[in-house]
Design a protein around this motif. Structure first.
Motif, PDB file in Angstrom:
ATOM      1  N   GLY A   2      35.994  39.876  36.826  1.00 42.66           N
ATOM      2  CA  GLY A   2      35.313  39.990  38.104  1.00 42.66           C
ATOM      3  C   GLY A   2      33.836  39.679  38.000  1.00 42.66           C
ATOM      4  O   GLY A   2      33.209  39.208  38.960  1.00 42.66           O
ATOM      5  N   SER A  13      31.368  34.212  36.369  1.00 40.91           N
ATOM      6  CA  SER A  13      31.080  33.277  37.466  1.00 40.91           C
ATOM      7  C   SER A  13      31.902  31.997  37.366  1.00 40.91           C
ATOM      8  O   SER A  13      31.945  31.205  38.319  1.00 40.91           O
ATOM      9  CB  SER A  13      29.586  32.934  37.463  1.00 40.91           C
ATOM     10  OG  SER A  13      29.220  32.351  36.209  1.00 40.91           O
ATOM     11  N   SER A  26      36.187  40.301  43.452  1.00 40.39           N
ATOM     12  CA  SER A  26      35.226  39.195  43.436  1.00 40.39           C
ATOM     13  C   SER A  26      35.888  37.830  43.593  1.00 40.39           C
ATOM     14  O   SER A  26      35.237  36.859  43.982  1.00 40.39           O
ATOM     15  CB  SER A  26      34.435  39.211  42.120  1.00 40.39           C
ATOM     16  OG  SER A  26      33.792  40.434  41.928  1.00 40.39           O
ATOM     17  N   HIS A  27      37.193  37.722  43.282  1.00 43.70           N
ATOM     18  CA  HIS A  27      37.866  36.416  43.277  1.00 43.70           C
ATOM     19  C   HIS A  27      39.198  36.526  44.010  1.00 43.70           C
ATOM     20  O   HIS A  27      40.261  36.280  43.425  1.00 43.70           O
ATOM     21  CB  HIS A  27      38.100  35.951  41.834  1.00 43.70           C
ATOM     22  CG  HIS A  27      36.856  35.904  40.991  1.00 43.70           C
ATOM     23  ND1 HIS A  27      35.862  34.959  41.158  1.00 43.70           N
ATOM     24  CD2 HIS A  27      36.440  36.708  39.983  1.00 43.70           C
ATOM     25  CE1 HIS A  27      34.909  35.167  40.280  1.00 43.70           C
ATOM     26  NE2 HIS A  27      35.225  36.228  39.544  1.00 43.70           N
TER      27      HIS A  27
END
Length: 1632
Positions: free
Chosen positions: A657, A660, A697-698
């Protein structure tokens, strides 16, 4: 002191030496020693003469006398003159050699005398002993023993005589044929050699410093020749050991050349004995001495004998040390000492022998060899310095041994190597790795048997020893620091070293801190130079994951976190400040918890937060990706630890998470899906958590990866492969699906709320719903769990209000299918709970369910939970209970959500209708659950109630009628919930009437206070509470609801639950009473029903309904009702009892009934005497029927609370009549017909009361007190057991006393009228009544109420009038009452002093019996009064009292001894400072009896003596004595009688020397006491008096008489008495 007196004392004691008791015999010896301490010469001469004159005395007693002489000589030998010493030496020598046979205790005692004298007169003793050494004749064994002992006790005195001794002994050595003699010779030669060696080692203190070893060498060698070549060949093991013991010290005195010459024979000879003896300590000890002697002369013979020596010693060290004998352990130490000697002289040969034996596979050989190697490494470090590589290389095979004992030995060797620099050599790393391997052993495999010196087997296990060794080597051996750092880091990550993580981390923390102190350069790790070390990412991942189970492995979580914190410079330079702050917080959290209390989820969340913060601080995508890669690599390491693997998945999700790089995230997620072990439930859950955390986050990438995996060839290929195995393919496929479904659920639960709604139906539910047609339980649970998470996510979204969920009905129907598929009577899975939670969330989402669907949901869910059977108590009962409670909470939430959709009375009614069958269920657990749910729904309805207009709550009566009878349910929880339901309904009514929500109604609030009464199982309390609830309902129920409530209540009368039926009856009566005016036309019908219930007698709850009717009858026909009821048969049945109680409803009627009953009870005689069938037997007393019936009826009337005013009106008459009734029925029997009924057993309808005449009278009297407001009196009697005492002949008098005491304390104002009524009873014809009333009156004087109410004179007058009563008990009670004036009205005693003293002194002479109870009462009374009367009034009778009570000091009865002694103390207390000489003589005369009775067998007498002596002290005008009495004789303090008596006699003899004769004469009287303890105290007292007497007091003592008396006591049957007599005789030396 004359010699004849000492002789007489000693002779008396010596005559007692034959006592059979060992304690007495020991005391006799101590007494002889006491004599010897003062006059040693005379005592020793008397003992010597006694032994000469009593030649036939048995040897045990001769030995005792000799031991006493030895004790005297040990401290007083220097005071002997030469003649006495010579006499004693001759006696001891004669006793020692009187018999040629071995009588060890006798001969040893004589030998001890010679040794004691020899410390001062060595020459004379040695001369006597040398005379016993006749040329050509074997000496006596005891002579040899004495010579040996003297060599030890006085080496400097004996050694100069050794040449002469040896010259006499050596020629006859060959003549010794008996083994005992040979053993004696060996012992002597051993001691001679040890003495000579001590002499030679301390020549600076020796009398002749010119003595050399050569002086003894020739003789010692001659002795050696005989011992070694002849005696050592003996078959007697004891002799061989004695020879070997002697040869050890003798070898140091042999000439060097002779020793070198003998070693080839001596060493094999000693070694050969190892095979013949099991206990080899003496062999090893002697061998060590011989080896030391050989090394000291530089012998070369050792090299030729070395192989045999090493083989023998090695076999000894290989013997397992499992025996508890200390000799076995000592032998090991001696053998190791031998190896030390050889290691220092021949190290190469020793290692050449030892190291090859490490290669053997035999456990004992290897363990023993390792033990020697360790010892040699430590004890011969200098010699082993250049041998280190060889020793290290020889450890190769032992390192591979799996035996626990070998492992322990290897670890100990490695520990020794570490201290001496071995591990710094090449190959040392292997040793370190071995230690770490042993630290990693699982605890459950530890070990077989504990060592002999270990109480805790775990402390000696291989793992425990290894852990201690690793830590000690890391922390205490400085030279190991550069070896272990950073080498130990490479053991952190391999799985096989997991068990060693805690000790590894602790050692690494210590090493790292030392490196930090040395500087940053020394601490930073150069990974290029240490390729085998794990990377920082691997270390971080490993330590973080193992911290998730912080208490495993001896607390590895704390150790791992500390190491992680210390290593932060080597992990990333930016982490230092943050980790220094957060790690201590994590450690503090662990300190606050234990393994049992730690919330695992909360702890894991703290670690994940720590990881998230770390990733945020680093903020380096490359570093984060590398860490995620390492985390994924370590997944296989945790296949055996599911919990840690689950946490690792969470760490991977957290790390991904933070990454990047979408490519990296997709790649890792794909790998996780492809490599997961789907058959493991924990791994499926962990994988789902990982995807859920990553989705934060994704989200897009996560969903896309899941979709790709479902469509991928890998997934299809997996299913295809699984299809090959038909028997397990279906199960495996379902598990893969379960994991994917869970992943979708966690993604929905954790994804951002603003994004999830758009994905729910299109991406998430589409992949979940296609699997609903499964039968697999695990997949089912995953489906329900995932749908639940999706539903919760929808509800939690801020856009949920505008979201139209098209799949809602489908999902609800599917959840109900899952619920209905569950077994209805058992709860084994959380499917119900999860499905109901899902429905709860779905209910609140649009569109709304139709009515039919709602009803199906309610019915289905209720049936799935309500019908569950109560769980039995099983091992997993805690888990089952938790699951049940969670399921029930889910049901509560669902029903609450459904009700919230229809917040109207109709909606509430529908919900209750669904619950109604369960509320009325015959099964208690179902009722309890239904009531709990109902209460919850009603509370929710009330909390959410919003009334916009005043409308009627039309179904209130029906609902109250349904719930209120449940207030008496058998289940306490059901009762509590029923009250809550009624409470909520009343407030709902108030709400519909227009009251605000925060309004609190006082009447309704009383319901909450009544809940406590429902907890109590007592039916009386329970139904009283129900009545109160009924009152509250009646006050708050609207009139239009009353009829429906009553109809519902009447239906409840037929409830199968009997308690609920009773509660309905109670509440119906209450409603009729409170609201009868509203239903006036219904009252006759209701009363008729209740009366019929009484006739049918179908339930006790119907009886109260008839009370009012019976009251009306009694008001019209009181006398007739009383007469007819008195004619009822006894015992009264329950109906009759209830009717009697109904007569007390109204006070005026109750007073009429009580008056009639008193008249009936007093009209007839209380009992009649039947003829005795046996001569001399007391006639039986049988109760008359009418008074008995009246008594029982009185009790029933008085049992009614409403009778209180009538009782107060007739209180004096009732109290006196019943007290007299009690007194004259003590011991009275029931008529025979009633006795027969009691034996057969009463009918169930009869009242459960005791019909016994006295008991019924006592119960009735108690009822009078309770009903008249004198509850405190009754309670006081209850607490003190007064009522039980009143019932018995033995305790009746005490019971009357306690009743009077309670009345005086709690009912004083009522006493004047009671006493007025009692006035005429002193002339009663019944003796029992006179005794009872006298006891009652006597006790009243014990309280100040007599004076406060101005009753004193009348009470005294009444008591004095009874002083001449023919009954002794009455006279005794009169004296007690007069004495009670001291505590009740002490200020009035002085005014009545002469009268009181005259009565008491007269009581001392009452009757002719020596144990008159009147006399005892008089003494007790005088003790209370003497402090309060005028001194002049007391003075005239003081001497008479003192003389009169003196004989009672030694009374056989404890009470008389106690009373007389206490009175004596009080008399002394009164006379403080004003004691006439005549009375002082009585004080002195009583001193000895008081001191001796401190040992009285009765504690009360001893306590009285303490008091009396404390009071006597001031009158003796001796501050020291008085202080001693005050110090030692305080109550409650332990008394050391001997110490106290010693102190007392010291002061007596110092201040009153003239009393010695008088005190001793008194002691002589007590020599004949019948009490053993007192008889033993008398000679002890005598001894202490003599001990502190001065010689000038000798004329007061008839010593012959005293000795004769003590001589008689020496024959007393009690050993303690004989012991004290012997002790006293020993002290008479002072006056002899």
């Amino acid at each position: 002191m004359t010699e004849s007196s000492i002789k007489k004392l000693a002779s008396t004691l010596l005559d007692a030496i034959t006592d059979k008791d060992p304690v007495v015999q020991e005391q006799v010896c101590s007494a002889l020693c006491s004599l010897g301490e003062v006059r040693p010469v005379e005592t020793l001469r008397t003992c010597e003469e006694y032994l000469r004159q009593h030649d036939k005395l048995a040897h045990p007693y001769r030995a005792a006398v000799l031991r006493a002489m030895e004790r005297v000589l040990s401290s007083r030998a220097s005071e002997l003159d030469k003649d006495t010493a010579s006499t004693i030496i001759l006696l001891a020598s004669s006793e020692m050699t009187k018999t040629k046979d071995l009588v060890w205790d006798w001969q040893q005692a004589a030998s001890g005398v010679l040794v004691a004298v020899g410390r001062q007169f060595i020459s004379k003793v040695m001369e006597e002993l040398l005379r016993k050494l006749h040329p050509g004749t074997l000496p006596h064994c005891a002579v040899l023993h004495t010579l040996a002992s003297l060599s030890v006790a006085n080496a400097f005195g004996v050694v100069p005589f050794l040449p002469s001794v040896l010259s006499s002994l050596l020629p006859v050595l060959g003549m010794a044929k008996q083994d005992t003699v040979r053993v004696a010779f060996c012992s002597a030669l051993q001691r001679f050699s040890e003495g000579a060696l001590e002499y030679l080692a301390n020549l600076d203190r020796a009398p002749d410093p010119t003595v050399r070893k050569d002086a003894f060498a020739t003789d010692i060698f001659s002795a050696y020749d005989v011992l070694f070549h002849q005696w050592l060949q003996s078959r007697e093991a004891k002799l061989r050991l004695a020879v070997v013991e002697a040869l050890g010290p003798m070898s140091h005195l042999l000439p060097s050349e002779r020793l070198e010459e003998q070693l080839p024979k001596l060493l094999p000879g000693i070694l050969a004995l190892y095979k013949k003896h099991s206990e080899t300590f003496y062999l090893s000890k002697s061998l060590g001495q011989i080896l030391e002697a050989a090394v000291s002369v530089g012998s070369r013979t050792l090299e030729t004998q070395l192989d045999a020596l090493l083989a023998a010693l090695h076999s000894q060290i290989c013997v397992p040390v499992e025996s508890s004998s200390p000799l076995v352990m000592s032998n090991q130490k001696e053998v190791l000492r031998c190896f030390t000697v050889l290691a220092c002289s021949l190290p190469d040969r020793l290692l050449a022998f030892l190291l090859p034996r490490l290669d053997t596979s035999n456990e004992r050989t290897r363990v023993g060899t390792l033990q020697v190697v360790r010892h040699v490494i430590n004890s011969a470090a200098a010699q082993m310095e250049d041998k280190k590589p060889f020793i290290l290389s020889s450890m190769r095979l032992p390192l591979l041994d799996t035996n626990s004992k070998v492992k322990r030995a290897v670890v100990q060797v490695i520990s020794a190597m570490a201290h001496h620099g071995y591990l710094e050599q090449p190959g040392g790393e292997v040793m370190i790795e071995y230690i770490v391997q042993q630290c990693a052993l699982p605890p459950e495999q530890e070990p077989e048997k504990p060592g002999p010196s270990s109480k805790d087997p775990k402390a000696d296990s291989v793992r425990a020893v290894s852990v201690r060794t690793l830590y000690l080597v890391s922390t205490t051996v400085d030279r190991m620091s550069h070896v272990l750092w950073p080498y130990l880091l490479q053991f952190l990550t391999p799985v096989r070293f997991t068990g060693a993580l805690t000790p590894l981390c602790r050692s690494l923390v210590h090493l790292a801190q030392k490196r930090q102190e040395a500087g940053a350069d020394a601490f930073l790790i150069q990974y290029d130079a240490h390729a085998s070390l794990p990377s920082p990412y691997a270390v971080t991942a490993r330590l973080l994951v193992v911290s998730s189970s912080p208490y495993l492995g001896d607390g590895r979580g704390v150790a791992a976190l500390r190491l992680l914190s210390v290593l932060h410079p080597n992990i990333h330079p930016l982490l230092g400040q943050h980790w220094e702050t957060t790690v201590p917080l994590l450690l503090g959290y662990l300190d606050e918890h234990t393994e049992e209390t730690l919330p695992q989820e909360e702890w894991e969340e703290k670690l994940l937060m720590f990881l998230r913060d770390t990733l945020a601080i680093v903020s380096d995508n490359a570093w984060i990706c590398q860490l995620s890669l390492e985390l994924c690599r370590q997944l296989p390491c945790y296949d055996e630890t599911p919990q840690e693997k689950n946490f690792l998945y969470k760490c991977i999700g957290t790390t991904l998470g933070a990454a990047s790089s979408k490519e990296v995230v997709r790649k890792h997620l794909q790998e996780l899906l492809e490599t997961a072990r789907y058959q493991e439930e924990a791994e499926r859950e962990g994988l789902a958590c990982c995807f859920g955390i990553c989705a934060i986050s994704h989200l897009e990438d996560t969903l896309a990866q899941l979709e790709d995996f479902v469509r991928s060839e890998v997934f299809r290929k997996s299913i295809g492969i699984l299809n090959i195995f038909k028997d397990r393919s279906e199960n495996e496929v379902e598990k893969v699906k379960s994991a994917l479904i869970l992943c979708y659920g966690h993604v929905a639960a954790r994804a951002p709320q603003e994004l999830v709604l758009a994905k729910v139906e299109s991406d998430i539910l589409r992949n979940i719903c296609q699997h609903f047609n499964t039968k697999d339980p695990a997949l089912k649970l995953c489906l329900v769990q995932s749908v639940c998470m999706v539903s919760r996510a929808i509800c939690s979204s801020t856009q949920a209000g505008s979201f139209h969920f098209t799949r809602k009905a489908e999902l609800v129907a599917q959840m109900m299918e899952f619920i209905r598929a569950e077994p209805p009577d058992s709860l084994r899975t959380p499917i119900r709970k999860k499905a109901m939670l899902t429905c709860t969330y779905l209910v609140s989402v649009e569109p709304a369910l139709d009515e039919q669907a709602r009803a199906d949901v309610i019915r289905g869910c209720l049936h799935s939970v309500m019908a569950l059977l109560p769980e039995p108590e099983e091992e997993d009962g805690g888990c089952q209970k938790s699951l049940y409670l969670e399921t029930l909470h889910a049901l509560e939430g669902l029903l609450t959500s459904l009700l919230q959709r229809n917040m109207t009375p109709q909606g509430l009614q529908i919900m209750i209708e669904h619950l109604s069958p369960w509320i009325k269920s015959p099964r208690g657990h179902e009722r309890a659950r239904a009531l709990g749910l109902s209460a919850l729904l009603l509370r929710h309805f009330l909390e959410q109630l919003r009334v916009s207009a005043l409308v009627p709550f039309h179904n209130l009566g029906l609902l109250v009628g349904l719930f209120s009878p449940r207030c008496a349910d058998l289940w306490p929880a059901t009762r509590q919930e029923a009250v809550d339901c009624v409470y909520s309904l009343l407030y709902l009514q108030l709400g519909y009437e227009g009251f605000s929500r925060d309004y609190r109604d006082d009447v309704a609030e009383r319901l909450l206070s009544l809940k406590d009464g429902l907890v109590h199982p007592d039916p009386t309390i329970l139904f009283h509470t129900c009545h109160s609830i009924g009152q509250i309902i009646a006050k708050r129920l609207p009139p239009d609801q009353l009829i429906s409530l009553l109809l519902t209540m009447f239906e409840a009368l037929g409830d199968p639950e009997k308690n609920c039926s009773r509660a309905a009856t109670v509440m119906i009566n209450c409603l009729l009473q409170e609201r009868g005016g509203v239903l006036q036309e219904k009252v006759p019908e209701i009363v008729s029903v209740l009366r019929s219930k009484l006739q049918e007698a179908q339930g006790e709850h119907v009886l109260p309904a008839a009370q009012h009717s019976m009251y009306l009858l009694a008001t019209q026909h009181c006398a007739a009702v009383v007469s007819s009821l008195l004619g009822s048969p006894l015992p009264l049945d329950s109906h009759t009892s209830m009717l009697w109680r109904a007569l007390a409803v109204e006070p005026r009627l109750a007073a009429q009934v009580l008056g009639l009953l008193l008249e009936k009870m007093s009209r007839d005689v209380p009992f009649k005497e039947s003829r005795a069938f046996l001569l001399g037997r007391t006639p039986d007393r049988v109760a008359t029927l009418l008074p008995l019936s009246a008594t029982c009826a009185l009790f029933e009337v008085l049992s009614t609370p409403a009778a209180g005013p009538a009782v107060l009106e007739l209180y004096p008459q009732l109290f006196v009549a019943l007290l007299l009734r009690v007194s004259c029925t003590v011991g009275v029997q029931l008529p025979r017909n009633l006795q027969a009924q009691e034996r057969r057993g009463a009918s169930p309808a009869l009242a459960a009361r005791n019909l016994e005449p006295c008991s019924s009278a006592v119960d009735t009297l108690r009822a009078v007190l309770l009903r008249s407001g004198s509850e405190d009196v009754a309670q006081r009697m209850d607490l003190e057991g007064g009522w039980e005492l009143l019932r018995t002949s033995a305790g009746h008098e005490e019971g009357a006393t306690r009743l009077a005491r309670a009345m005086a304390e709690h009912a004083g104002p009522r006493l004047p009228l009671v006493l007025k009524t009692l006035a005429c009873t002193h002339s009663s014809a019944y003796e029992n009544q006179r005794v009872t009333t006298t006891a009652f009156l006597a006790e009243l004087l014990n309280s100040n109420v007599a004076n406060d109410l101005m009753l004193l004179d009348s009470l005294l007058e009444s008591l004095v009038a009874r002083q001449k009563d023919t009954c002794a008990s009455v006279r005794r009670l009169v004296l007690r009452g007069l004495a009670n004036l001291a505590s009740g009205c002490p200020d009035k005693v002085r005014a009545h002093g002469p009268q009181l003293l005259t009565a008491m002194i007269g009581g001392l002479d009452d009757g002719d019996s020596p144990h008159s109870p009147v006399a005892l009462e008089a003494m007790l009374g005088l003790a209370r009064l003497v402090h309060l009367v005028e001194a002049w009034d007391l003075r005239s009778g003081l001497l008479h009292v003192a003389i009169r009570i003196r004989p009672f000091f030694d009374s056989e009865k404890m009470e008389f001894r106690t009373a007389s002694i206490r009175l004596f103390g009080h008399l002394n207390q009164v006379c403080h400072g004003d004691c006439e000489d005549v009375f002082l003589d009585q004080v002195v005369g009583g001193l000895a009896p008081l001191l001796l009775h401190l040992q009285d067998p009765q504690a009360a007498v001893a306590s009285a003596c303490r008091f009396a002596l404390r009071m006597c002290g001031p009158n003796l005008a001796c501050e020291d004595l008085s202080a001693a009495f005050q110090k030692h004789l305080q109550e409650g303090r332990a008394l050391h009688f001997g110490e106290f008596l010693n102190t007392t006699c010291k002061h007596l003899m110092h201040h009153f020397p003239d009393l010695l004769g008088r005190l001793l004469t008194t002691c002589l009287f007590y020599f004949k006491s019948s009490w053993e303890d007192v008889r033993a105290a008398a000679p002890l007292f005598t001894g202490f008096l003599v001990l502190h007497a001065e010689p000038r007091q000798q004329p007061q003592v008839d010593l012959d008489q005293l000795i004769s008396a003590l001589q008689i006591l020496l024959k007393d049957p009690a050993p303690e008495v004989r012991t004290r007599a012997a002790e006293a005789l020993g002290r008479l030396v002072k006056l002899a």
